[in-house]
Design an enzyme around this catalytic site. Structure first.
Site, PDB file in Angstrom:
ATOM      1  N   ASP A 208      11.192-116.908 -46.983  1.00 52.72           N
ATOM      2  CA  ASP A 208      11.358-116.908 -45.531  1.00 52.72           C
ATOM      3  C   ASP A 208      12.606-117.699 -45.170  1.00 52.72           C
ATOM      4  O   ASP A 208      13.262-118.283 -46.031  1.00 52.72           O
ATOM      5  CB  ASP A 208      10.129-117.557 -44.877  1.00 52.72           C
ATOM      6  N   ASP A 210      12.404-120.351 -43.058  1.00 54.20           N
ATOM      7  CA  ASP A 210      11.861-121.546 -42.426  1.00 54.20           C
ATOM      8  C   ASP A 210      11.794-121.298 -40.920  1.00 54.20           C
ATOM      9  O   ASP A 210      11.279-120.256 -40.503  1.00 54.20           O
ATOM     10  CB  ASP A 210      12.697-122.776 -42.805  1.00 54.20           C
TER      11      ASP A 210
END
Length: 286
Positions: A208, A210
């Protein structure tokens, strides 16, 4: 010395299909590790696998028994320890699905035991170069052989968790501190591996962005799990390819001699109980 490869499997990596062996229970002066050790062989190389969070994911990042894990792997004969971990990315070019072989750490964890040593036998090891240069190169080569997009080098911000970052934290760590990825588990693991004189490297699997990225929503567990599942075959392919690239013996970083001149406590002043406790990881210098 022939290499014995240890694999610490992070979130989503709880077994290694193709690793022919048996699960063995063990104990250490620092308690039991996260799970039994899978000891076997792959690609003609002895290999030991340990799921960091336990099969079924029963330990959170703060309660993983890091000292017991590293000590148990050392006792099992491991010389080269590879951490495979999920991480968030602070860089556009380090996209979900990519692998980052990190070379530096920033520690934002709190309250975790960070050393095998302590009162009665004090030691200070160098962490200037916290990963084994040779093993990191081997991990990058194995990852590319497995078909992964691999980034060589990067700074890993180790946070406490188990919650994900706030947007403010994410922006500070990216824009002010210059970190590249964020995770919750590679410290104190890297510190302990250095004290145990193990060659250590981290393969951080990006799941991802974040919470800093303006074009992506904040990270969720569902995002992490989905990317990990998509990456599982590639991660296992990296592990399977490692024996071709890992070479035993000395390395440019000097990992196998990290404790040379590191023990500060005079021999006559060392606590015998502490010394005996330390023999599992530091017998060479004690």
């Amino acid at each position: 010395m022939e290499a014995v490869i240890g694999i610490v499997g992070g979130s989503g990596l709880y077994d290694i299909p193709g690793l022919m062996g048996d699960w063995h229970s063990t104990d250490t002066p620092w308690g039991a590790p996260s799970d039994d050790l899978l000891v076997g062989e792959m690609g003609g190389c002895r290999m030991v696998f340990l799921p960091r969070h336990g099969r079924g994911h029963t330990y959170d990042p703060s309660t993983v028994p890091y000292r017991a894990n590293v000590a148990a792997l050392k006792e099992a004969g491991v010389t080269h320890l590879v951490s495979v971990s999920a991480c968030g990315s602070f860089r556009d070019e380090m996209a979900p699905g990519d692998f980052v072989v990190v070379d530096q750490f920033v520690d934002r964890t709190q309250g975790r035991p960070t050393s095998f040593f302590g009162p009665g036998c004090v030691a200070h090891v160098s962490m200037a170069d916290p990963v084994c240069e040779d093993l990191a190169l081997a991990c990058a080569a194995a990852g590319r052989a497995a078909g992964a997009t691999v980034h060589g080098g990067g700074t890993y911000l180790a946070m406490e968790g188990p919650q994900f970052s706030t947007k403010a934290e994410s922006r500070i760590w990216r824009d002010v501190w210059g970190c590249d990825v964020v995770g919750m588990t590679n410290l104190p693991e890297a510190r302990l591996a250095r004290e145990a004189e193990l060659h250590y490297a981290t393969v951080a699997m990006v799941t991802d962005y974040d919470s800093w990225h303006p074009d992506h929503g904040a990270v969720t567990t569902a995002d992490v799990v989905a990317t990990l599942k998509a990456n599982a075959a590639t991660a296992r392919g990296l592990v399977a390819a490692l024996p071709e690239y890992v070479v035993g013996g000395h390395c440019a970083t000097g990992c196998a001699h990290a404790l040379d001149d590191a023990v500060m406590t005079a021999t006559v002043k060392r606590d015998p109980v502490m010394v005996e406790r330390l023999r599992m990881v530091a017998d060479r210098v004690l």
